[in-house]
Design a protein around this motif. Structure first.
Motif, PDB file in Angstrom:
ATOM      1  N   GLU A 130      59.464  78.060   8.804  1.00 58.62           N
ATOM      2  CA  GLU A 130      59.773  78.809  10.015  1.00 58.62           C
ATOM      3  C   GLU A 130      59.186  78.074  11.210  1.00 58.62           C
ATOM      4  O   GLU A 130      58.054  77.600  11.188  1.00 58.62           O
ATOM      5  N   ASN A 131      59.973  77.954  12.256  1.00 57.29           N
ATOM      6  CA  ASN A 131      59.575  77.236  13.458  1.00 57.29           C
ATOM      7  C   ASN A 131      58.816  78.194  14.372  1.00 57.29           C
ATOM      8  O   ASN A 131      59.391  78.876  15.182  1.00 57.29           O
ATOM      9  N   LEU A 132      57.498  78.221  14.221  1.00 59.18           N
ATOM     10  CA  LEU A 132      56.645  79.114  15.003  1.00 59.18           C
ATOM     11  C   LEU A 132      55.947  78.331  16.101  1.00 59.18           C
ATOM     12  O   LEU A 132      55.742  77.120  15.973  1.00 59.18           O
ATOM     13  N   PRO A 133      55.552  78.994  17.187  1.00 61.79           N
ATOM     14  CA  PRO A 133      54.805  78.294  18.236  1.00 61.79           C
ATOM     15  C   PRO A 133      53.530  77.672  17.666  1.00 61.79           C
ATOM     16  O   PRO A 133      52.827  78.281  16.863  1.00 61.79           O
ATOM     17  N   GLY A 134      53.264  76.442  18.067  1.00 64.43           N
ATOM     18  CA  GLY A 134      52.080  75.743  17.606  1.00 64.43           C
ATOM     19  C   GLY A 134      52.238  75.026  16.280  1.00 64.43           C
ATOM     20  O   GLY A 134      51.345  74.312  15.847  1.00 64.43           O
ATOM     21  N   ARG A 135      53.360  75.205  15.616  1.00 64.92           N
ATOM     22  CA  ARG A 135      53.580  74.537  14.329  1.00 64.92           C
ATOM     23  C   ARG A 135      53.988  73.093  14.578  1.00 64.92           C
ATOM     24  O   ARG A 135      54.606  72.777  15.575  1.00 64.92           O
ATOM     25  N   ARG A 136      53.643  72.224  13.636  1.00 64.21           N
ATOM     26  CA  ARG A 136      53.993  70.811  13.752  1.00 64.21           C
ATOM     27  C   ARG A 136      55.504  70.634  13.703  1.00 64.21           C
ATOM     28  O   ARG A 136      56.222  71.470  13.155  1.00 64.21           O
ATOM     29  N   ASN A 137      55.972  69.523  14.250  1.00 63.87           N
ATOM     30  CA  ASN A 137      57.408  69.260  14.229  1.00 63.87           C
ATOM     31  C   ASN A 137      57.847  68.877  12.810  1.00 63.87           C
ATOM     32  O   ASN A 137      57.014  68.587  11.957  1.00 63.87           O
ATOM     33  N   PRO A 138      59.155  68.887  12.534  1.00 61.14           N
ATOM     34  CA  PRO A 138      59.630  68.636  11.170  1.00 61.14           C
ATOM     35  C   PRO A 138      59.174  67.297  10.590  1.00 61.14           C
ATOM     36  O   PRO A 138      58.878  67.209   9.404  1.00 61.14           O
ATOM     37  N   THR A 139      59.084  66.262  11.409  1.00 68.40           N
ATOM     38  CA  THR A 139      58.662  64.960  10.892  1.00 68.40           C
ATOM     39  C   THR A 139      57.216  65.024  10.420  1.00 68.40           C
ATOM     40  O   THR A 139      56.871  64.502   9.361  1.00 68.40           O
ATOM     41  N   ARG A 140      56.356  65.690  11.177  1.00 71.23           N
ATOM     42  CA  ARG A 140      54.954  65.841  10.773  1.00 71.23           C
ATOM     43  C   ARG A 140      54.837  66.684   9.497  1.00 71.23           C
ATOM     44  O   ARG A 140      54.004  66.411   8.637  1.00 71.23           O
ATOM     45  N   GLU A 141      55.664  67.703   9.378  1.00 70.71           N
ATOM     46  CA  GLU A 141      55.667  68.521   8.158  1.00 70.71           C
ATOM     47  C   GLU A 141      56.077  67.668   6.954  1.00 70.71           C
ATOM     48  O   GLU A 141      55.502  67.788   5.880  1.00 70.71           O
ATOM     49  N   LEU A 142      57.079  66.807   7.150  1.00 66.00           N
ATOM     50  CA  LEU A 142      57.528  65.927   6.068  1.00 66.00           C
ATOM     51  C   LEU A 142      56.413  64.958   5.675  1.00 66.00           C
ATOM     52  O   LEU A 142      56.177  64.721   4.494  1.00 66.00           O
ATOM     53  N   LEU A 143      55.716  64.400   6.658  1.00 69.01           N
ATOM     54  CA  LEU A 143      54.606  63.498   6.357  1.00 69.01           C
ATOM     55  C   LEU A 143      53.507  64.220   5.584  1.00 69.01           C
ATOM     56  O   LEU A 143      52.900  63.659   4.674  1.00 69.01           O
ATOM     57  N   GLY A 144      53.257  65.489   5.929  1.00 67.58           N
ATOM     58  CA  GLY A 144      52.289  66.286   5.181  1.00 67.58           C
ATOM     59  C   GLY A 144      52.732  66.513   3.748  1.00 67.58           C
ATOM     60  O   GLY A 144      51.931  66.447   2.809  1.00 67.58           O
TER      61      GLY A 144
END
Length: 129
Positions: free
Chosen positions: A22-36
């Motif tokens: 879910e795209n919530l305020p303050g959440r990392r962008n999709p690329t950062r989530e993928l790197l995680g």
């Protein structure tokens, strides 16, 4: 009509969804989530080409509150996941043991640096030993 459905199924089989967040305020962008996601699997670099990734964004009202929400998904080509052993159909793709803690990685790097320094500081011996 059946041919079209078969083509759609083949295209869907070509891609594997690895994240849905879910795209919530303050959440990392999709690329950062993928790197995680990759880091959790022991990969500290981006192994995929740009053509191997597909980012999707869906928006709609929340069923409970009626407020608009956004979700993003990250899909990766199945062939790219197979090469790394990350495809869900591969037996090696499941994480069996927890990832070692950060101190463990840091200790390994210190050990490697000490070994490198100690071998460099030795004077050359006759006979190459």
């Amino acid at each position: 009509m059946d041919r079209l459905r078969a083509t759609e199924r083949a295209e869907q089989a070509e891609w594997v969804q690895v994240l849905s967040v879910e795209n919530l305020p303050g959440r990392r962008n999709p690329t950062r989530e993928l790197l995680g996601w990759l880091r959790e699997r022991g990969i500290d670099w981006m192994p995929f080409e740009q053509d191997d990734l597909c980012f999707g964004l869906a928006c709609g009202p929340d069923a409970d509150t009626g407020r608009w929400r956004g979700w993003f998904s990250v899909r990766v080509r199945a062939a790219a996941l197979w090469q790394l052993g990350l495809h869900p159909d591969q037996p090696t793709s499941a994480v069996r043991d927890p990832v070692p803690p950060a101190w463990w990685h840091a200790a390994g790097e210190r050990y490697a640096a000490q070994r490198t320094r100690s071998t460099r500081s030795r004077p050359p011996t006759p006979g190459g030993r």
